[in-house]
Write an enzyme that holds these catalytic residues in place. Structure first.
Site, PDB file in Angstrom:
ATOM      1  N   HIS B 123       0.821  -1.219   0.000  1.00 20.42           N
ATOM      2  CA  HIS B 123       0.000   0.000   0.000  1.00 20.42           C
ATOM      3  C   HIS B 123       0.855   1.268   0.000  1.00 20.42           C
ATOM      4  O   HIS B 123       0.432   2.301  -0.496  1.00 20.42           O
ATOM      5  CB  HIS B 123      -0.924  -0.005   1.225  1.00 20.42           C
ATOM      6  CG  HIS B 123      -0.176   0.117   2.520  1.00 20.42           C
ATOM      7  ND1 HIS B 123       0.371  -0.961   3.172  1.00 20.42           N
ATOM      8  CD2 HIS B 123       0.164   1.204   3.256  1.00 20.42           C
ATOM      9  CE1 HIS B 123       1.002  -0.546   4.269  1.00 20.42           C
ATOM     10  NE2 HIS B 123       0.893   0.760   4.345  1.00 20.42           N
ATOM     11  N   HIS B 186       1.011   8.443  13.158  1.00 21.67           N
ATOM     12  CA  HIS B 186      -0.030   7.404  13.206  1.00 21.67           C
ATOM     13  C   HIS B 186       0.465   6.195  13.983  1.00 21.67           C
ATOM     14  O   HIS B 186       1.654   5.994  14.154  1.00 21.67           O
ATOM     15  CB  HIS B 186      -0.570   7.028  11.822  1.00 21.67           C
ATOM     16  CG  HIS B 186       0.438   6.497  10.833  1.00 21.67           C
ATOM     17  ND1 HIS B 186       1.575   7.168  10.469  1.00 21.67           N
ATOM     18  CD2 HIS B 186       0.455   5.349  10.106  1.00 21.67           C
ATOM     19  CE1 HIS B 186       2.246   6.462   9.560  1.00 21.67           C
ATOM     20  NE2 HIS B 186       1.601   5.355   9.332  1.00 21.67           N
TER      21      HIS B 186
END
Lengths: 90, 273
Positions: B123, B186
């Protein structure tokens, strides 16, 4: 403890289809090929993601493994939180 | 022509895997910014795109963890994730192999770069490619940075890699683009997933846009882990882009907190010509 070897097994499970097939078909024989303690072997065998989290398995190895064994995302997160709380980590 | 395009953006899997989980307003801001970046990329009429991203246990593990690895292949398969999860079709992306060999050789005078003739695209590269070059026909040179398995390459070293790549790119005839993907704060795969540190993200983006090398490289790994989470180390990809655009001011196309994607949506570009 042999965190390296637990993580190596999960890395292979996440990335190598033949290892994945063996995990489903002959789990015991597959796990015997990795240098795991009894506690680690049990945690992987039963996909105890909370235990594996407390052992220090990297979340980017653990989350895909959880998906592979059919654990839904909210259940995965809940299992990690429960394990932390039980260990007194909050 | 040397480097003619530079951009940076998030690559969180949620961007495609749960696109509709963000609010309509968040989606409008974020995907419009990505569309603007795409328009600028298209206007640059690129011959090749160098894509800097981070390792996610797709190609490397603790048995062999290069700080930086450049792909030399003629083609790359991706995404490594299940199509049904990432919602990006499995495909083969062409590699700019000749350019890659030149970059590897030239940059190696200054930086020790590992190289590989087989890298899977996860990804980290496929999400931005899907949004920027959906036909997947633009030849790429992937560069994977170890943002995952400590000890990690120092931030200053990432900046130096960018500088070395820039010199190597500027010696070429092709029209080359640079895309750095990842970050910012994150906490992927953890119970804190979805948490954002806006103060960190805003501060980093500010330093990035000003190309303030001293401030960009001042963070310790401990500080990044605490303030920006395990995923925060992906700022290394952005810092490579800063090195490649040293002395130039960037432009933010988006700064939008999107907890549903587990990141602050950040898209930026640097006018290099």
């Amino acid at each position: 403890m042999s965190l390296y070897h637990v993580q190596k097994l999960l890395f292979h499970l996440n990335n190598v289809p033949s290892v994945r097939r063996r995990f489903d078909a002959e789990r015991e024989a597959l796990l015997a090929e990795y240098r795991l303690s009894d506690e680690e072997r049990r945690a992987v065998t039963h996909a105890d993601v909370g235990k594996l989290h407390l052992m220090g398995v990297h979340p980017l190895l653990l989350a895909p493994f959880a998906g592979r064994v059919g654990l839904r995302w909210p259940d995965y997160l809940a299992a990690l939180r429960r394990a932390r709380e039980a260990a007194g980590g909050g | 022509m040397p480097l003619v395009f530079a951009g940076t953006a998030n690559h969180a899997p949620g961007i495609t895997s749960r696109r509709e989980a963000a609010t309509p307003a968040q989606r409008e801001v974020f995907f419009s910014a990505y569309a603007e970046l795409r328009a600028r990329l298209e206007r640059a009429r690129l011959d090749a795109l160098v894509v800097v991203s981070s390792e996610h246990f797709t190609n490397f593990f603790f048995d062999n963890a290069p700080a930086f690895c450049i792909g030399l292949a003629e083609a790359y398969d991706g995404p490594s994730e299940d199509e049904s999860f990432l919602r990006i079709a499995k495909t083969t992306v062409p590699g700019a192999a000749d350019l890659a060999r030149h970059l590897a050789r030239a940059a190696s005078a200054e930086i020790d770069l590992a190289h590989s003739q087989e890298l899977l695209l996860d990804h980290g590269i496929m999400v931005p490619l899907h949004l920027l070059v959906p036909q997947m026909r633009l030849p790429i040179v992937p560069i994977i940075v170890n943002c995952l398995m400590p000890p990690l390459p120092p931030l200053a070293r990432c900046y130096d890699l960018g500088c070395a790549l820039r010199r190597a790119m500027d010696a070429r005839e092709e029209r080359i683009g640079l895309l750095a993907a990842g970050g910012l704060s994150h906490w992927p795969g953890t119970p804190e997933s979805g948490r954002l540190n806006l103060e960190f993200d805003r501060g980093f983006l500010h330093d990035f846009l000003a190309n303030n090398r001293q401030r960009l490289i001042r963070h310790s790994d401990e500080e990044i882990s605490t303030s920006a989470g395990p995923g925060g180390h992906e700022i290394r990809a952005w810092i490579v882009a800063s090195g490649a655009t040293e002395g130039l001011i960037g432009e933010a196309l988006c700064f939008e907190p999107i907890p549903a994607y587990a990141v602050t949506g950040c898209v930026a570009t640097i006018a290099v010509v």
